[in-house]
Design an enzyme around this catalytic site. Structure first.
Site, PDB file in Angstrom:
ATOM      1  N   ARG A   1       0.899  -1.027  -0.032  1.00 25.25           N
ATOM      2  CA  ARG A   1       0.003   0.090  -0.005  1.00 25.25           C
ATOM      3  C   ARG A   1       0.968   0.995  -0.054  1.00 25.25           C
ATOM      4  O   ARG A   1       1.926   1.253   0.549  1.00 25.25           O
ATOM      5  CB  ARG A   1      -0.992   0.022   1.256  1.00 25.25           C
ATOM      6  CG  ARG A   1      -2.097  -1.008   1.089  1.00 25.25           C
ATOM      7  CD  ARG A   1      -3.124  -0.422   0.332  1.00 25.25           C
ATOM      8  NE  ARG A   1      -4.465  -1.387   0.325  1.00 25.25           N
ATOM      9  CZ  ARG A   1      -4.516  -2.461  -0.283  1.00 25.25           C
ATOM     10  NH1 ARG A   1      -3.496  -2.691  -1.268  1.00 25.25           N
ATOM     11  NH2 ARG A   1      -5.530  -3.060  -0.369  1.00 25.25           N
TER      12      ARG A   1
ATOM     13  N   GLU B   1      -3.682   7.649  -4.428  1.00 27.62           N
ATOM     14  CA  GLU B   1      -4.072   7.179  -5.803  1.00 27.62           C
ATOM     15  C   GLU B   1      -5.437   7.778  -6.302  1.00 27.62           C
ATOM     16  O   GLU B   1      -6.361   7.844  -5.519  1.00 27.62           O
ATOM     17  CB  GLU B   1      -4.260   5.650  -5.848  1.00 27.62           C
ATOM     18  CG  GLU B   1      -2.943   5.086  -5.414  1.00 27.62           C
ATOM     19  CD  GLU B   1      -2.972   3.742  -5.408  1.00 27.62           C
ATOM     20  OE1 GLU B   1      -4.207   2.848  -5.639  1.00 27.62           O
ATOM     21  OE2 GLU B   1      -2.094   3.012  -4.783  1.00 27.62           O
TER      22      GLU B   1
ATOM     23  N   HIS C   1      -1.367   0.662  -9.920  1.00 28.71           N
ATOM     24  CA  HIS C   1      -2.266  -0.120  -8.889  1.00 28.71           C
ATOM     25  C   HIS C   1      -2.798  -1.600  -9.760  1.00 28.71           C
ATOM     26  O   HIS C   1      -3.798  -1.618  -9.858  1.00 28.71           O
ATOM     27  CB  HIS C   1      -3.317   0.417  -8.111  1.00 28.71           C
ATOM     28  CG  HIS C   1      -3.387  -0.203  -6.717  1.00 28.71           C
ATOM     29  ND1 HIS C   1      -4.145   0.301  -5.774  1.00 28.71           N
ATOM     30  CD2 HIS C   1      -3.428  -1.736  -6.673  1.00 28.71           C
ATOM     31  CE1 HIS C   1      -4.064  -0.550  -4.869  1.00 28.71           C
ATOM     32  NE2 HIS C   1      -3.615  -1.809  -5.110  1.00 28.71           N
TER      33      HIS C   1
END
Lengths: 343, 343
Positions: free
Chosen positions: B260, B289, B307
């Protein structure tokens, strides 16, 4: 015991290769070098005038050791290569004259294998294209991109509108290796850790390896999702990846080439990639380097590299040691450390 | 025996996730779905009016299950996640109410591990940057590019003028894995095939693994060339990669983050990358993000992905099966298949 520099054996260096200062010093303590790259005269004149007494030369993949060049080197007895492949050398001529050849041996094998795996993951998982997507600023506009792949969902969820084979897992893929030599074996070792199913084609079946053997490259292609080319280029392997092999590999098939460009019929590969007859490619080598067919440049299922699979600090360092050891062996009438049997 | 669709258990779907037609059909044969994404009313009103009877929900990493949201779902007993991490959920609230949580389990582990290796090879060997170099047409102008690396030869031989750590081999590198869970173990398995030296940090030493254990992340960093972050984000791991850790990792050190974004103090990492205090990074996740700090976009020793480490056809297919099985288990009063013990 210091030797008079004038008495050191003369070595012709054709085409530069990256060199570390410590290597240059070591080299110049053992050999006099005549540099084919510092030419202030035309090449042919240089060879006629300067190279009559040259017994050994160091040469890379990009210098063609033709019959004409070899004829200008009447004393030549030893070629030390900075590459693995012998495709740049007139081997018939060398054979006639009994010239011994030492190549880069296995110094590059691990790095080339690593690079092949890097290219493969990139093609399957879209690392280069994802990076371009992020760099372009499109991610914040189109957060759909990460969600899927056209091939998976029947929809083009990414904004690039490509036909690419994004987002395929490596685990479980069937990978065919063309040429299970030093590089191919390192590739296989790595792929096993990714739970791939490995098979190979080579001149002969290798009794000690656990992978399926296909004597025929069309069979290899038709039984695999991915072909990785690690074999040497010679008369038998020129354009070995032709239209029929690509057709056998199929629409989702991927070609990774870390061998030589001319292992593949490049024109045909371009057509297959453009028309979606194969699924993607990761290419470190090309038929006419540094020329790359324009059609390959803009497709997201193709990853291109400027012939750098061999290039790392450590491999060059090992190469330098090997070059010196090969030359020392030759001038001491001993067998080269990485002697190539090319007969 | 056909069930009246109105009698099927109701499941709230928060945030869309990629879905295969066959999954949609299977899902709708077993559950009624209330889609939090088809909102024609404000979110809060939707939750107050529509969700009073919802007992189970499916949710991804990007939807924050705050106390406020959970308060609007008085009947909720089960959260099924499409992700592995629980960092988007108010766990204290869930704990109080006895809500069970099932995550994506290990469905992504192999794909995330593959992606981490792909990012790492890219950073070390410059695959994305080499691809840009080729695409830009610079190869035919500057054939020097392949020859070397600044760090190796003390000269900037490539035309990009970067400070990048190009052309480092993976073989033999010391790699520290932060969090040796399902993903970390798959990463380690792959790295062993590349002859890397592996060590790890996790809450407790794992007696069954052969790798060196460092209880402290600073020690992990100072003993390794590369850090790969695969652990979950929680209060203990928030900004665990801070200034001190990066300083311990050093100028040639590389960070690969497939966990993360907030595992890393991103602002500090940007500073370290810009000022050359660490050597490079491969990042699939970011603190905010899809926002990515601008300084990261143009550097050749940084590879960025939107991602997507979890995203493949196969992992989604496995996820879909797991979602259905978890919901079936919950509505049958059985333990979830991928129950998370978050107490």
């Amino acid at each position: 015991m210091a030797t008079n520099p004038e008495e050191l054996p003369l070595v012709l260096i054709l085409k530069p290769f990256p060199s570390i200062p410590s290597f240059q010093e070591k080299f110049s303590n053992k050999f006099r070098s005549l540099k084919g790259t510092d030419l202030s005269v035309p090449v042919s004149e240089f060879f006629r005038k300067e190279c009559q007494s040259v017994k050994a030369l160091v040469c890379g993949a990009k210098f063609a050791l033709t019959k004409d060049i070899l004829n200008c080197l009447p004393s030549l007895g030893c070629i030390v290569l900075t590459c693995v492949g012998l495709d740049n050398i007139d081997l018939d001529e060398c054979r006639k004259r009994g010239i011994v050849i030492g190549n880069a041996g296995t110094v590059y094998s691990e790095d080339v294998a690593d690079f092949a795996i890097g290219l493969l993951i990139d093609v399957l998982r879209g690392i280069s294209s994802g990076h371009r997507f992020v760099r372009s600023g499109l991610w914040s506009i189109n957060t759909e991109f990460p969600l899927g792949s056209k091939s998976a969902y029947g929809l083009s969820l990414n904004s690039l509108g490509t036909e690419s084979l994004y987002f395929e897992p490596l685990s479980g893929k069937r990978v065919g290796i063309l040429g299970l030599g030093s590089i191919g074996s390192e590739v296989a070792k790595r792929l096993e850790a990714f739970s791939c199913v490995i098979s190979y084609t080579s001149r002969t079946k290798k009794p000690s390896v656990p992978f399926s053997y296909y004597p025929n490259v069309i069979d290899l292609a038709s039984h695999n999702d991915i072909l990785i080319l690690t074999c040497s280029l010679n008369k038998e392997t020129f354009h070995i990846i032709n239209k029929d092999v690509m057709s056998a590999l199929g629409k989702k098939g991927i070609i990774i080439n870390v061998g030589r460009g001319a292992l593949v019929d490049e024109k045909e590969m371009v057509r297959c990639l453009v028309q979606g007859e194969i699924g993607g490619a990761g290419l470190d080598v090309f038929e006419k380097e540094p020329y790359i067919p324009e059609e390959l440049l803009e497709k997201d299922n193709i990853v291109l590299a400027p012939h750098v699979a061999v290039v790392t600090v450590e491999s060059y360092s090992a190469l330098h040691e090997l070059i010196i050891s090969n030359l020392e062996a030759f001038f001491s009438n001993k067998p080269l450390l990485s002697l190539v049997k090319y007969n």
